[in-house]
Design a protein around this motif. Structure first.
Motif, PDB file in Angstrom:
ATOM      1  N   LEU A  73      62.235 -32.957  37.372  1.00  0.00           N
ATOM      2  CA  LEU A  73      61.603 -34.454  37.300  1.00  0.00           C
ATOM      3  C   LEU A  73      60.319 -34.603  37.078  1.00  0.00           C
ATOM      4  O   LEU A  73      59.677 -35.269  36.624  1.00  0.00           O
ATOM      5  CB  LEU A  73      62.808 -35.293  38.102  1.00  0.00           C
ATOM      6  N   ARG A  74      59.414 -34.103  38.010  1.00  0.00           N
ATOM      7  CA  ARG A  74      58.451 -34.322  38.218  1.00  0.00           C
ATOM      8  C   ARG A  74      57.839 -33.670  37.085  1.00  0.00           C
ATOM      9  O   ARG A  74      56.743 -33.602  36.383  1.00  0.00           O
ATOM     10  CB  ARG A  74      57.772 -33.488  40.012  1.00  0.00           C
ATOM     11  N   ARG A  76      58.100 -32.900  34.389  1.00  0.00           N
ATOM     12  CA  ARG A  76      58.921 -33.771  32.832  1.00  0.00           C
ATOM     13  C   ARG A  76      57.719 -34.708  33.114  1.00  0.00           C
ATOM     14  O   ARG A  76      57.037 -35.016  31.674  1.00  0.00           O
ATOM     15  CB  ARG A  76      60.041 -33.928  32.517  1.00  0.00           C
ATOM     16  N   GLN A  77      57.656 -35.404  34.051  1.00  0.00           N
ATOM     17  CA  GLN A  77      56.180 -36.096  34.106  1.00  0.00           C
ATOM     18  C   GLN A  77      55.188 -35.590  33.612  1.00  0.00           C
ATOM     19  O   GLN A  77      54.520 -36.770  33.123  1.00  0.00           O
ATOM     20  CB  GLN A  77      56.465 -37.649  35.608  1.00  0.00           C
ATOM     21  N   ARG A  78      55.122 -34.829  34.259  1.00  0.00           N
ATOM     22  CA  ARG A  78      53.242 -34.283  33.914  1.00  0.00           C
ATOM     23  C   ARG A  78      53.663 -33.745  32.770  1.00  0.00           C
ATOM     24  O   ARG A  78      52.424 -34.130  32.080  1.00  0.00           O
ATOM     25  CB  ARG A  78      53.250 -33.394  34.837  1.00  0.00           C
ATOM     26  N   GLU A  81      53.182 -37.297  31.070  1.00  0.00           N
ATOM     27  CA  GLU A  81      51.923 -37.687  30.434  1.00  0.00           C
ATOM     28  C   GLU A  81      50.919 -37.043  30.077  1.00  0.00           C
ATOM     29  O   GLU A  81      49.355 -37.914  29.326  1.00  0.00           O
ATOM     30  CB  GLU A  81      51.134 -37.663  32.243  1.00  0.00           C
TER      31      GLU A  81
END
Length: 95
Positions: A73-74, A76-78, A81
């Protein structure tokens, strides 16, 4: 005549390569970059050492244990972004 380039227009698309520090997937990541894709390379931190410098505008390397949902999840967020989307996922992880 139909060519792969005509059938699969991937230039400008974003690929995520899980296990991207391994022998095969690192070569595929480099091929994706050569073909014009943006590439996010995920692999275990202790294995990850890019063979060559990555173009900052089209590539990113993220240490990630893909057996951890929180780490995925971390990452995926990066990725979202930086590149706003994921068009292709290549899973080459050994887990």
């Amino acid at each position: 005549m139909k060519t792969l380039e005509n059938l699969f227009r991937l230039q400008g698309k974003t690929a995520v390569v899980i296990g991207g520090a391994g022998y095969l997937c690192s070569a595929l990541s480099e091929a994706f970059l050569d073909y014009g894709l943006k590439v996010a390379i995920l692999d275990l931190a202790e294995r990850f050492q890019p063979k060559s410098s990555l173009p900052e505008d089209r590539a990113m390397a993220l240490p990630c244990d893909v057996t951890s949902k929180q780490e995925l999840l971390r990452c995926r967020q990066r990725i979202l972004e930086r590149f706003s989307r994921v068009d292709l996922l290549l899973n080459g992880a050994g887990a």
